[in-house]
Design an enzyme around this catalytic site. Structure first.
Site, PDB file in Angstrom:
ATOM      1  N   HIS A   1       2.094 100.504  26.042  1.00 44.63           N
ATOM      2  CA  HIS A   1       0.966 101.446  25.940  1.00 44.63           C
ATOM      3  C   HIS A   1       1.467 102.820  25.474  1.00 44.63           C
ATOM      4  CE1 HIS A   1      -0.647  98.656  29.149  1.00 44.63           C
ATOM      5  NE2 HIS A   1      -1.634  98.660  28.277  1.00 44.63           N
TER       6      HIS A   1
ATOM      7  N   GLN B   1      -7.444  89.818  18.839  1.00 45.63           N
ATOM      8  CA  GLN B   1      -8.267  90.957  19.281  1.00 45.63           C
ATOM      9  C   GLN B   1      -8.278  92.042  18.206  1.00 45.63           C
ATOM     10  OE1 GLN B   1      -8.193  92.774  23.370  1.00 45.63           O
ATOM     11  NE2 GLN B   1      -6.793  94.237  22.465  1.00 45.63           N
TER      12      GLN B   1
HETATM   13  O1  PAF Z   1      -6.069  95.054  25.146  1.00 43.57           O
HETATM   14  C1  PAF Z   1      -6.625  95.512  26.169  1.00 43.57           C
HETATM   15  O2  PAF Z   1      -5.997  96.114  27.036  1.00 43.57           O
HETATM   16  C2  PAF Z   1      -8.116  95.315  26.345  1.00 43.57           C
HETATM   17  O3  PAF Z   1      -8.515  94.099  25.810  1.00 43.57           O
HETATM   18  C3  PAF Z   1      -8.941  96.475  25.763  1.00 43.57           C
HETATM   19  C4  PAF Z   1      -8.736  96.590  24.272  1.00 43.57           C
HETATM   20  C5  PAF Z   1      -8.568  97.772  26.440  1.00 43.57           C
HETATM   21  C6  PAF Z   1     -10.431  96.220  25.983  1.00 43.57           C
HETATM   22  O4  PAF Z   1     -10.768  96.171  27.327  1.00 43.57           O
END
Ligand code: PAF
Length: 279
Positions: free
Chosen positions: A36, A152
């Site tokens: 992150h 995603q």
């Molecule tokens: O990848 C993630 O942590 C989640 O899928 C996100 C993009 C924050 C959506 O809740």
């Protein structure tokens, strides 16, 4: 600055807007790790102000999944974000993200019929609802997503409207296991086995083994969900026109599900296309 109220958030955003400051959003569910933090570093390069959202999104968990036990460590996350000098942390409530209802049927199309959607059919509908609502509330210029969750990323790219989506490389542990908040769930023994996943797809990416051999090796350690080699741009079958190729894998290890992927560089891509007689 941590804001959970959308009205207070709008005040800050409109002040930034008046100064014509560019904003980048890093959406997260908290339980932050170095992966992150790398997204935040990238966000800083693109923008004047970085916003991190922390929202454990109920819509992306099936009933049998870990919504209630998902790591909620806000105090620790806020300390990390302060160190990173993030401008704003947005921690909305469920009502802010779902003022009406959680919709069960959103037609994402083809991209939601492959790979992870087969075992987690609820997942991308849930992700998309939360992310598009965050975009609606914040209207960032940029949003940063990790390449680890490649499907995603591709789905969000399709529905991002005016938000420019930036993809960020996978951050790995020293033994090359792709970082994930859920790695915390692995037992000591599972944690020792988990790096085999990358080792095997890496060999495949290097052309040292073929897909069948990779499957055989994976089966020694994991229960395979899928192993696919696809066009990285559209997640379709590789064709003559494929510019970039991606190896995507998902496996079960005990109660855990691990995903990983490798995008092939130009040379390896050509090599693989040749092997598949597509050049
Ligand atoms: O990848 C993630 O942590 C989640 O899928 C996100 C993009 C924050 C959506 O809740």
């Amino acid at each position: 600055m941590n804001i959970s109220n959308t009205q207070s958030l709008q005040k800050v955003l409109s002040a930034w807007n008046k100064k014509d400051l560019k904003t980048a959003l890093v959406p997260t569910m908290g339980g932050l790790h170095a992966g992150h933090l790398s997204l935040i570093k990238i966000a800083k390069k693109y923008s004047d102000r970085v916003i991190v959202s922390i929202f454990v999104n109920p819509a992306q968990f099936a009933l049998n999944e870990d919504f209630s036990t998902y790591p909620r460590v806000l105090d620790n996350d806020l300390i990390l974000l302060k160190k990173e000098k993030v401008d704003l942390v947005f921690t909305p409530e469920v009502n802010d993200i779902y003022p009406d209802e959680i919709k069960k049927n959103i037609n994402i199309g083809e991209l939601d019929r492959i790979l992870c959607s087969k075992t987690r059919p609820h997942f991308f509908t849930g992700v998309l609802q939360a992310v598009t609502r965050l975009f609606e509330i914040i209207s960032p210029n940029y949003a940063i997503f990790g390449q680890k969750d490649y499907q995603q990323l591709k789905i969000i790219e399709k529905y991002s409207n005016n938000v420019k989506i930036i993809s960020a490389p996978i951050i790995r542990e020293k033994d090359n296991l792709a970082m994930s908040t859920r790695n915390l769930y692995l037992t000591h023994k599972e944690r020792q086995i988990a790096p085999k996943l990358y080792q095997i797809i890496y060999k495949l990416s290097e052309g040292k083994i073929d897909k069948n051999q990779a499957i055989q090796l994976l089966e020694k350690y994991f229960r395979i969900d899928y192993l696919e080699i696809l066009d990285a741009d559209n997640l379709k079958k590789i064709s003559y026109n494929s510019g970039r190729i991606i190896i995507l894998v998902a496996v079960f290890l005990g109660k855990n599900r691990l995903i990983d992927n490798i995008i092939l560089g130009d040379e390896k891509c050509l090599l693989l296309l040749k092997k598949l007689k597509l050049t």
